[in-house]
Design a protein around this motif. Structure first.
Motif, PDB file in Angstrom:
ATOM      1  N   GLY A  25       0.786  -1.220   0.000  1.00 59.69           N
ATOM      2  CA  GLY A  25       0.000   0.000   0.000  1.00 59.69           C
ATOM      3  C   GLY A  25       0.819   1.271   0.000  1.00 59.69           C
ATOM      4  O   GLY A  25       0.269   2.371  -0.054  1.00 59.69           O
ATOM      5  N   GLU A  26       2.145   1.140   0.090  1.00 56.28           N
ATOM      6  CA  GLU A  26       3.017   2.308   0.101  1.00 56.28           C
ATOM      7  C   GLU A  26       3.779   2.409  -1.220  1.00 56.28           C
ATOM      8  O   GLU A  26       3.837   1.449  -1.980  1.00 56.28           O
ATOM      9  N   SER A  27       4.358   3.580  -1.448  1.00 55.60           N
ATOM     10  CA  SER A  27       5.189   3.737  -2.637  1.00 55.60           C
ATOM     11  C   SER A  27       6.628   3.959  -2.216  1.00 55.60           C
ATOM     12  O   SER A  27       6.899   4.444  -1.123  1.00 55.60           O
ATOM     13  N   CYS A  28       7.534   3.566  -3.085  1.00 58.23           N
ATOM     14  CA  CYS A  28       8.958   3.823  -2.858  1.00 58.23           C
ATOM     15  C   CYS A  28       9.264   5.199  -3.426  1.00 58.23           C
ATOM     16  O   CYS A  28       9.262   5.385  -4.649  1.00 58.23           O
ATOM     17  N   ILE A  29       9.508   6.179  -2.537  1.00 57.69           N
ATOM     18  CA  ILE A  29       9.682   7.550  -3.036  1.00 57.69           C
ATOM     19  C   ILE A  29      10.949   7.685  -3.866  1.00 57.69           C
ATOM     20  O   ILE A  29      11.023   8.538  -4.750  1.00 57.69           O
ATOM     21  N   LEU A  30      11.939   6.836  -3.592  1.00 57.79           N
ATOM     22  CA  LEU A  30      13.148   6.900  -4.407  1.00 57.79           C
ATOM     23  C   LEU A  30      12.834   6.475  -5.832  1.00 57.79           C
ATOM     24  O   LEU A  30      13.274   7.111  -6.798  1.00 57.79           O
ATOM     25  N   THR A  31      12.026   5.414  -5.975  1.00 60.55           N
ATOM     26  CA  THR A  31      11.615   4.983  -7.310  1.00 60.55           C
ATOM     27  C   THR A  31      10.774   6.058  -7.978  1.00 60.55           C
ATOM     28  O   THR A  31      10.966   6.367  -9.163  1.00 60.55           O
ATOM     29  N   SER A  32       9.837   6.646  -7.244  1.00 56.07           N
ATOM     30  CA  SER A  32       8.989   7.706  -7.801  1.00 56.07           C
ATOM     31  C   SER A  32       9.827   8.863  -8.318  1.00 56.07           C
ATOM     32  O   SER A  32       9.638   9.338  -9.443  1.00 56.07           O
ATOM     33  N   SER A  33      10.785   9.325  -7.487  1.00 56.94           N
ATOM     34  CA  SER A  33      11.594  10.471  -7.891  1.00 56.94           C
ATOM     35  C   SER A  33      12.491  10.131  -9.073  1.00 56.94           C
ATOM     36  O   SER A  33      12.709  10.967  -9.962  1.00 56.94           O
ATOM     37  N   CYS A  34      13.012   8.899  -9.116  1.00 52.09           N
ATOM     38  CA  CYS A  34      13.865   8.499 -10.239  1.00 52.09           C
ATOM     39  C   CYS A  34      13.072   8.409 -11.539  1.00 52.09           C
ATOM     40  O   CYS A  34      13.559   8.811 -12.610  1.00 52.09           O
ATOM     41  N   LEU A  35      11.836   7.889 -11.458  1.00 49.26           N
ATOM     42  CA  LEU A  35      11.006   7.805 -12.653  1.00 49.26           C
ATOM     43  C   LEU A  35      10.601   9.198 -13.139  1.00 49.26           C
ATOM     44  O   LEU A  35      10.653   9.488 -14.336  1.00 49.26           O
ATOM     45  N   LEU A  36      10.199  10.056 -12.203  1.00 50.75           N
ATOM     46  CA  LEU A  36       9.754  11.398 -12.589  1.00 50.75           C
ATOM     47  C   LEU A  36      10.916  12.267 -13.072  1.00 50.75           C
ATOM     48  O   LEU A  36      10.750  13.094 -13.966  1.00 50.75           O
ATOM     49  N   GLY A  37      12.083  12.077 -12.480  1.00 56.84           N
ATOM     50  CA  GLY A  37      13.240  12.899 -12.842  1.00 56.84           C
ATOM     51  C   GLY A  37      14.166  12.245 -13.843  1.00 56.84           C
ATOM     52  O   GLY A  37      15.154  12.851 -14.257  1.00 56.84           O
ATOM     53  N   ASN A  38      13.851  10.988 -14.214  1.00 62.30           N
ATOM     54  CA  ASN A  38      14.689  10.243 -15.156  1.00 62.30           C
ATOM     55  C   ASN A  38      16.140  10.190 -14.682  1.00 62.30           C
ATOM     56  O   ASN A  38      17.083  10.474 -15.424  1.00 62.30           O
ATOM     57  N   THR A  39      16.309   9.824 -13.414  1.00 61.32           N
ATOM     58  CA  THR A  39      17.632   9.736 -12.814  1.00 61.32           C
ATOM     59  C   THR A  39      17.857   8.321 -12.271  1.00 61.32           C
ATOM     60  O   THR A  39      16.896   7.587 -12.032  1.00 61.32           O
ATOM     61  N   PRO A  40      19.105   7.921 -12.062  1.00 65.86           N
ATOM     62  CA  PRO A  40      19.375   6.580 -11.507  1.00 65.86           C
ATOM     63  C   PRO A  40      19.123   6.546 -10.004  1.00 65.86           C
ATOM     64  O   PRO A  40      19.005   7.587  -9.347  1.00 65.86           O
ATOM     65  N   TYR A  41      19.052   5.349  -9.476  1.00 66.63           N
ATOM     66  CA  TYR A  41      18.882   5.179  -8.035  1.00 66.63           C
ATOM     67  C   TYR A  41      20.100   5.707  -7.287  1.00 66.63           C
ATOM     68  O   TYR A  41      21.226   5.625  -7.771  1.00 66.63           O
ATOM     69  N   SER A  42      19.858   6.221  -6.079  1.00 63.13           N
ATOM     70  CA  SER A  42      20.954   6.704  -5.232  1.00 63.13           C
ATOM     71  C   SER A  42      21.061   5.885  -3.950  1.00 63.13           C
ATOM     72  O   SER A  42      21.759   6.281  -3.019  1.00 63.13           O
ATOM     73  N   ALA A  43      20.357   4.760  -3.881  1.00 63.34           N
ATOM     74  CA  ALA A  43      20.410   3.885  -2.709  1.00 63.34           C
ATOM     75  C   ALA A  43      20.120   2.457  -3.170  1.00 63.34           C
ATOM     76  O   ALA A  43      19.903   2.213  -4.363  1.00 63.34           O
ATOM     77  N   ARG A  44      20.089   1.545  -2.230  1.00 59.32           N
ATOM     78  CA  ARG A  44      19.919   0.119  -2.516  1.00 59.32           C
ATOM     79  C   ARG A  44      18.614  -0.374  -1.922  1.00 59.32           C
ATOM     80  O   ARG A  44      18.260  -0.016  -0.802  1.00 59.32           O
ATOM     81  N   GLY A  45      17.890  -1.208  -2.674  1.00 56.91           N
ATOM     82  CA  GLY A  45      16.656  -1.783  -2.181  1.00 56.91           C
ATOM     83  C   GLY A  45      16.742  -3.303  -2.177  1.00 56.91           C
ATOM     84  O   GLY A  45      17.127  -3.906  -3.179  1.00 56.91           O
ATOM     85  N   VAL A  46      16.406  -3.915  -1.037  1.00 56.04           N
ATOM     86  CA  VAL A  46      16.502  -5.364  -0.884  1.00 56.04           C
ATOM     87  C   VAL A  46      15.191  -5.901  -0.321  1.00 56.04           C
ATOM     88  O   VAL A  46      14.607  -5.312   0.589  1.00 56.04           O
ATOM     89  N   ALA A  47      14.726  -7.015  -0.879  1.00 54.19           N
ATOM     90  CA  ALA A  47      13.515  -7.661  -0.364  1.00 54.19           C
ATOM     91  C   ALA A  47      13.800  -8.192   1.038  1.00 54.19           C
ATOM     92  O   ALA A  47      14.617  -9.094   1.209  1.00 54.19           O
ATOM     93  N   GLU A  48      13.132  -7.616   2.029  1.00 49.21           N
ATOM     94  CA  GLU A  48      13.341  -8.044   3.410  1.00 49.21           C
ATOM     95  C   GLU A  48      12.618  -9.361   3.683  1.00 49.21           C
ATOM     96  O   GLU A  48      13.047 -10.160   4.512  1.00 49.21           O
TER      97      GLU A  48
END
Length: 221
Positions: free
Chosen positions: A80-103
């Motif tokens: 139910g939540e969004s990943c704001i890093l993904t949102s900002s990267c998609l909207l700004g067309n920029t690469p990720y600046s952190a790491r995401g791991v399935a907990e």
């Protein structure tokens, strides 16, 4: 896609009920099923962002890693939540600046960049939903910056233990170190100090909060 998945997706993301039928069908047509086991790396710092995850099961840890290998937990993405890093990267067309791991094991959908951008551009409820979560998560990150900059590590550790919401916390010293962005040895020394003061009792991958009131008072100093 299985009908049960659609129901679970709408349960986790009620905003999808606001989409016109054609828009919702387009969303499903531009999405892929997400089923990955715990420990899967979802994205790396510097990697391109190509899709938007929508979880209805599981949790993603988003961390910032230092050159020495230590990590600081930025936030978790829950159903139910969004990943704001993904949102900002998609909207700004920029690469990720952190790491995401399935907990944990994950289930959900991943929207293509084109579908995500179309929904944001054409459907106000979806756009408002994304940006409201963006604002809430940004506020959380500002609190994290404040804690890291102005609170002592031992106070932050006390706060994290209390935030677990249980008298008996099942966690490893390394797990706490990862959340604090510190080293396991330092966390172990701090926990030993807490135990000597009678605030906690240490067990194997388990910490019992023997005196939560004392921990709370210490965390708020």
């Amino acid at each position: 896609m299985k009908g049960g998945w659609v129901d679970r997706l709408k349960d986790a993301f009620p905003v999808l009920d606001t989409l016109p039928p054609l828009a919702f069908d387009g969303l499903l047509g531009g999405a892929d099923a997400l089923e990955v086991p715990a420990g899967t790396v979802m994205f790396e710092s510097g990697s391109p962002c190509r899709a938007f995850p929508m979880l209805f099961k599981g949790s993603i840890r988003v961390v910032k890693a230092a050159e020495n290998g230590r990590e600081l937990l930025l936030y978790r993405v829950q159903p139910g939540e969004s990943c704001i890093l993904t949102s900002s990267c998609l909207l700004g067309n920029t690469p990720y600046s952190a790491r995401g791991v399935a907990e944990t094991d994950l289930s959900g959908l991943v929207l293509s960049r084109a579908v995500f951008n179309r929904l944001v551009e054409q459907h106000a409820p979806f756009r408002d939903y994304i940006f409201s979560l963006f604002a809430a998560r940004l506020a959380d990150l500002m609190l994290l910056v404040e804690e890291v900059a102005f609170r002592r590590l031992d106070q932050r550790l006390a706060g994290i233990l209390l935030a677990k919401g249980a008298t008996v916390v099942n966690v490893t010293h390394q797990g706490l170190a990862d959340e604090l962005g510190s080293a396991r040895e330092i966390v172990s020394r701090l926990l030993k100090s807490f135990e000597e003061q009678g605030w906690v009792a240490l067990g194997r991958q388990q910490i019992t909060l023997a005196d939560p009131a004392a921990l709370r008072a210490f965390a708020q100093v």
